[in-house]
Write a protein that holds these residues in place. Structure first.
Motif, PDB file in Angstrom:
ATOM      1  N   VAL A  65       0.837  -1.456  -0.301  1.00 28.59           N
ATOM      2  CA  VAL A  65      -0.402   0.009  -0.169  1.00 28.59           C
ATOM      3  C   VAL A  65       1.329   1.448  -0.222  1.00 28.59           C
ATOM      4  CG1 VAL A  65      -1.701   1.012   0.810  1.00 28.59           C
ATOM      5  CG2 VAL A  65      -1.808  -1.789   1.012  1.00 28.59           C
ATOM      6  N   MET A  97       6.338   7.712  -0.416  1.00 31.42           N
ATOM      7  CA  MET A  97       6.233   6.167  -0.600  1.00 31.42           C
ATOM      8  C   MET A  97       5.967   5.791  -1.836  1.00 31.42           C
ATOM      9  SD  MET A  97       6.310   3.591   1.966  1.00 31.42           S
ATOM     10  CE  MET A  97       6.279   1.963   1.199  1.00 31.42           C
ATOM     11  N   GLU A 126      12.816   2.945   9.565  1.00 31.81           N
ATOM     12  CA  GLU A 126      13.104   2.604  11.522  1.00 31.81           C
ATOM     13  C   GLU A 126      12.663   1.309  10.831  1.00 31.81           C
ATOM     14  OE1 GLU A 126      10.227   5.490  13.574  1.00 31.81           O
ATOM     15  OE2 GLU A 126      11.898   6.831  13.685  1.00 31.81           O
ATOM     16  N   SER A 127      12.009   0.512  11.976  1.00 38.24           N
ATOM     17  CA  SER A 127      11.733  -0.930  12.340  1.00 38.24           C
ATOM     18  C   SER A 127       9.952  -1.031  12.288  1.00 38.24           C
ATOM     19  CB  SER A 127      12.127  -1.720  13.826  1.00 38.24           C
ATOM     20  OG  SER A 127      11.334  -2.979  14.123  1.00 38.24           O
ATOM     21  N   GLY A 128       9.643  -1.674  10.971  1.00 35.88           N
ATOM     22  CA  GLY A 128       8.313  -1.930  10.831  1.00 35.88           C
ATOM     23  C   GLY A 128       7.600  -1.034   9.458  1.00 35.88           C
ATOM     24  N   LYS A 188      10.276  -2.700   5.443  1.00 35.17           N
ATOM     25  CA  LYS A 188      11.456  -3.014   4.718  1.00 35.17           C
ATOM     26  C   LYS A 188      11.890  -4.390   3.940  1.00 35.17           C
ATOM     27  CE  LYS A 188      14.678  -1.579   7.848  1.00 35.17           C
ATOM     28  NZ  LYS A 188      13.850  -1.306   8.791  1.00 35.17           N
ATOM     29  N   GLY A 189      11.216  -5.218   5.052  1.00 38.12           N
ATOM     30  CA  GLY A 189      10.843  -6.248   4.303  1.00 38.12           C
ATOM     31  C   GLY A 189      10.237  -6.679   3.284  1.00 38.12           C
ATOM     32  N   VAL A 190       9.382  -6.022   3.278  1.00 39.46           N
ATOM     33  CA  VAL A 190       8.719  -6.333   1.750  1.00 39.46           C
ATOM     34  C   VAL A 190       9.037  -5.336   0.407  1.00 39.46           C
ATOM     35  CG1 VAL A 190       5.551  -6.887   3.320  1.00 39.46           C
ATOM     36  CG2 VAL A 190       6.463  -4.406   3.074  1.00 39.46           C
ATOM     37  N   GLU A 212      18.946  -6.594   8.825  1.00 33.43           N
ATOM     38  CA  GLU A 212      19.368  -5.829  10.228  1.00 33.43           C
ATOM     39  C   GLU A 212      20.677  -5.498   9.772  1.00 33.43           C
ATOM     40  OE1 GLU A 212      18.206  -4.589  12.788  1.00 33.43           O
ATOM     41  OE2 GLU A 212      16.083  -5.318  12.236  1.00 33.43           O
ATOM     42  N   ASN A 255      18.098  -0.851  10.686  1.00 33.95           N
ATOM     43  CA  ASN A 255      17.189   1.068  11.297  1.00 33.95           C
ATOM     44  C   ASN A 255      18.350   1.677  11.503  1.00 33.95           C
ATOM     45  OD1 ASN A 255      18.154  -1.176  13.236  1.00 33.95           O
ATOM     46  ND2 ASN A 255      16.195  -1.804  13.444  1.00 33.95           N
ATOM     47  N   LEU A 299      -3.593   2.085   5.012  1.00 31.78           N
ATOM     48  CA  LEU A 299      -3.371   0.888   5.829  1.00 31.78           C
ATOM     49  C   LEU A 299      -4.350   0.323   6.241  1.00 31.78           C
ATOM     50  CD1 LEU A 299       0.688   2.243   6.355  1.00 31.78           C
ATOM     51  CD2 LEU A 299      -0.407   0.026   4.608  1.00 31.78           C
ATOM     52  N   HIS A 348      -6.660  -1.144   4.103  1.00 27.78           N
ATOM     53  CA  HIS A 348      -6.242  -2.302   3.343  1.00 27.78           C
ATOM     54  C   HIS A 348      -6.541  -3.279   4.570  1.00 27.78           C
ATOM     55  CE1 HIS A 348      -3.237  -5.046   1.746  1.00 27.78           C
ATOM     56  NE2 HIS A 348      -2.434  -4.949   2.586  1.00 27.78           N
ATOM     57  N   PHE A 349      -5.821  -3.569   5.848  1.00 30.08           N
ATOM     58  CA  PHE A 349      -5.629  -3.882   7.237  1.00 30.08           C
ATOM     59  C   PHE A 349      -7.102  -4.396   7.328  1.00 30.08           C
ATOM     60  CE2 PHE A 349      -1.016  -2.903   6.765  1.00 30.08           C
ATOM     61  CZ  PHE A 349      -0.462  -4.308   6.091  1.00 30.08           C
ATOM     62  N   ARG A 407       3.726  -2.064  10.770  1.00 30.13           N
ATOM     63  CA  ARG A 407       3.771  -3.107  11.948  1.00 30.13           C
ATOM     64  C   ARG A 407       2.689  -3.066  13.026  1.00 30.13           C
ATOM     65  NH1 ARG A 407       8.775  -4.113  13.333  1.00 30.13           N
ATOM     66  NH2 ARG A 407       8.674  -6.763  11.621  1.00 30.13           N
TER      67      ARG A 407
HETATM   68  N1  ATP Z   1       3.437  -0.697   2.678  1.00 28.44           N
HETATM   69  C1  ATP Z   1       3.226  -1.612   3.034  1.00 28.44           C
HETATM   70  N2  ATP Z   1       1.300  -2.152   2.670  1.00 28.44           N
HETATM   71  C2  ATP Z   1       1.130  -3.166   3.059  1.00 28.44           C
HETATM   72  N3  ATP Z   1       1.797  -3.502   4.358  1.00 28.44           N
HETATM   73  C3  ATP Z   1       3.713  -3.429   4.160  1.00 28.44           C
HETATM   74  C4  ATP Z   1       4.348  -2.227   4.168  1.00 28.44           C
HETATM   75  N4  ATP Z   1       4.864  -2.179   4.902  1.00 28.44           N
HETATM   76  C5  ATP Z   1       4.458  -2.851   5.570  1.00 28.44           C
HETATM   77  N5  ATP Z   1       3.991  -3.449   5.994  1.00 28.44           N
HETATM   78  C6  ATP Z   1       3.389  -5.033   6.459  1.00 28.44           C
HETATM   79  O1  ATP Z   1       4.271  -4.249   8.081  1.00 28.44           O
HETATM   80  C7  ATP Z   1       5.023  -5.627   8.564  1.00 28.44           C
HETATM   81  C8  ATP Z   1       6.330  -4.950   8.864  1.00 28.44           C
HETATM   82  O2  ATP Z   1       6.826  -4.576   7.464  1.00 28.44           O
HETATM   83  P1  ATP Z   1       8.715  -5.136   7.049  1.00 28.44           P
HETATM   84  O3  ATP Z   1       8.770  -6.517   8.444  1.00 28.44           O
HETATM   85  O4  ATP Z   1       8.228  -5.279   5.546  1.00 28.44           O
HETATM   86  O5  ATP Z   1       8.938  -3.912   7.961  1.00 28.44           O
HETATM   87  P2  ATP Z   1      10.391  -3.566   8.240  1.00 28.44           P
HETATM   88  O6  ATP Z   1      11.055  -2.082   8.365  1.00 28.44           O
HETATM   89  O7  ATP Z   1      11.364  -5.014   7.994  1.00 28.44           O
HETATM   90  O8  ATP Z   1      10.489  -3.702  10.200  1.00 28.44           O
HETATM   91  P3  ATP Z   1      12.196  -4.935  10.417  1.00 28.44           P
HETATM   92  O9  ATP Z   1      13.092  -3.916  10.457  1.00 28.44           O
HETATM   93  O10 ATP Z   1      11.507  -4.700  12.227  1.00 28.44           O
HETATM   94  O11 ATP Z   1      12.502  -5.884   9.937  1.00 28.44           O
HETATM   95  C9  ATP Z   1       4.753  -6.303   7.753  1.00 28.44           C
HETATM   96  O12 ATP Z   1       3.717  -7.654   8.469  1.00 28.44           O
HETATM   97  C10 ATP Z   1       4.318  -6.031   6.477  1.00 28.44           C
HETATM   98  O13 ATP Z   1       3.106  -6.746   5.626  1.00 28.44           O
END
Ligand code: ATP
Length: 453
Positions: A154, A160, A182-184, A187-189, A253, A294, A334, A337-338, A371
């Protein structure tokens, strides 16, 4: 022996007696035996095994002709098994034939049992290669069907959308990408999305959370180990670099990596090869690297925290994901979406947000970023007593609500003052100022950045 009707064999030899003998030996044990004096008459895709004479040219004795045909047949169909026959067998020639892709080698005159066993094993090899190719093409088709822009990400806020556009431009290049945020923040998605948009989409995507790998296991986890390298190494294990070969390796990380491991990682990236623990052979690797941290950008730029030569290796393209509080336009999107996602997942009615709840959620600081929002919506979907959600369905809104805008401004200015005083008192030394404030260095850097100090 029971007949195996699915095996198809071509026997190619210029000697009619050999052709007949091979057919007699094999026909009761395989489904189909075709004999041919000339290799050019054989279509390798129609057979599992081609039993090929090494010396086809009249008078030839050095096996070159057979090697040449071996390569041509394998080029026409890399899955076919070619078994070479020679009356002038030598280990050297056998080794060379195997190097050129022969499945096996038989010496004339052969023992029928040996010939049958060799041909059956070679046929099994061809059939498993063909099954592998079929699987890979199904996998490719599946990957292709999911390479359209992901519906799971999203993005509505300009920052973004800009981050996503940058990622899209970087995706096909294969360049190493560093994700900051930052965390959450997602970055992972985004790492996964980058892989999906890249030319490596049908190859593996392997994630390693470096923060979760104990230092003592770092090398074995990333580079693999040989059996017996240490007490628990009961068998050879390929590391994550090898598992990601041809695809993408996502190192999350990366800022948590201690300096001596940063150096090891840098060496691997420079040489593009890994040496498993307890091994002496380097294994070449071809991976696209995505890293994430982060740590604040300022912290990452300090040699004492992160080797700058490693930073330049991993940050060919840098994408910064702003915290959710700095992209408020994303919050409503968001939430929608959720709400839909968790209504489906938990088979609950789709909850609604009144405008006052939406406003409160948009004004909230979301320290845990997306998150935290995701978990808040899941919880509310499960626990709410009514379809229309209230502020009470979001407990994090309740606690700090007494803080008015003025209070927040006061708190902010108090924080700024405390940071300024600590920095001045310690001559700008980050470690000592952080210790005096009871903060980690990373937390202090975040505040320095926040207040533009
Ligand atoms: N833009 C987005 N659209 C939909 N879902 C998202 C989006 N950004 C994050 N999320 C959801 O939020 C949660 C956290 O995202 P993610 O794990 O990618 O964050 P991160 O920055 O990698 O966190 P960390 O540094 O703690 O690993 C996941 O469940 C992810 O699916």
């Amino acid at each position: 022996m029971e007949q195996t009707p699915t095996i198809r064999v071509a026997v190619v030899d210029d000697d009619p007696d050999i052709r007949t003998a091979a057919r007699l030996a094999l026909s009761r044990h395989v489904g189909e035996v075709v004999i041919e004096p000339r290799p050019e008459a054989v279509d390798p895709t129609a057979f599992d095994v081609v039993l090929l004479d090494m010396n086809l040219a009249t008078g030839a004795r050095d096996g070159r002709d057979g090697l040449d045909w071996l390569q041509r047949l394998r080029a026409a169909d890399p899955t076919v098994s070619v078994v070479l026959m020679t009356a002038f067998g030598s280990i050297g020639l056998a080794v060379e034939a195997m190097k050129h892709g022969a499945a096996d080698f038989v010496l004339k005159p052969w023992q029928n049992e040996r010939l049958i066993a060799t041909v059956t094993a070679a046929a099994a090899l061809a059939q498993s290669r063909r099954a592998g190719v079929a699987l890979e093409s199904r996998h490719r088709a599946l990957a292709a069907s999911t390479t359209s822009p992901s519906g799971d990400i999203v993005a509505a806020a300009p920052a973004m959308l800009a981050a996503l556009a940058l990622l899209k431009r970087a995706a096909p290049s294969g360049a190493n990408v560093l994700l900051l945020g930052e965390s959450g923040t997602g970055k992972g998605v985004l790492a996964r999305e980058l892989h999906r948009m890249s030319a490596r989409a049908d190859k593996p995507f392997v994630t390693v959370d470096l923060g979760a790998v104990p230092e003592s296991l770092f090398e074995s986890e990333l580079f693999g180990h040989k059996r017996g390298a240490f007490t628990d190494a009961k068998e050879d294990r390929p590391g994550r670099f090898v598992a990601a070969d041809g695809g993408t390796l996502f190192l999350d990380e990366i800022g948590n990596l201690p300096p001596h491991l940063q150096r090891k990682l840098l060496t691997v990236l420079e040489r593009q090869e890994v040496i498993p623990v307890g091994g002496d052979q380097a294994v070449r690797i071809d991976v696209r690297l995505i890293t994430a941290t982060n740590l604040p950008r300022l912290e990452l730029a300090r040699e004492a925290v992160f080797r700058q030569d490693l930073l330049y290796r991993v940050n060919t393209v840098e994408v910064a994901l702003p915290p959710l509080r700095e992209r408020r336009e994303d919050i409503a999107a968001l939430l929608e979406h959720f709400l839909a996602l968790y209504a489906r997942k938990h088979q609950q009615p789709r909850r609604r947000l009144t405008s006052s709840v939406l406003e409160a959620l948009e004004a909230y600081g979301w320290p845990g970023n997306v998150r935290e929002l995701q978990h808040a919506v899941e919880r509310a979907t499960i626990l709410a007593s009514d379809d229309a959600l209230t502020v009470e369905d979001f407990p994090m809104l309740a606690a700090p609500r007494s803080a008015t805008t003025t209070d927040a401004a006061t708190l902010d200015s108090m924080e700024r003052g405390a940071v300024e005083r600590a920095l001045a008192a310690h001559g700008g030394n980050i470690s000592r100022a952080a210790a005096a404030l009871g903060l980690t260095r990373a937390a202090l850097y975040r505040r320095i950045e926040k207040h533009g100090l």
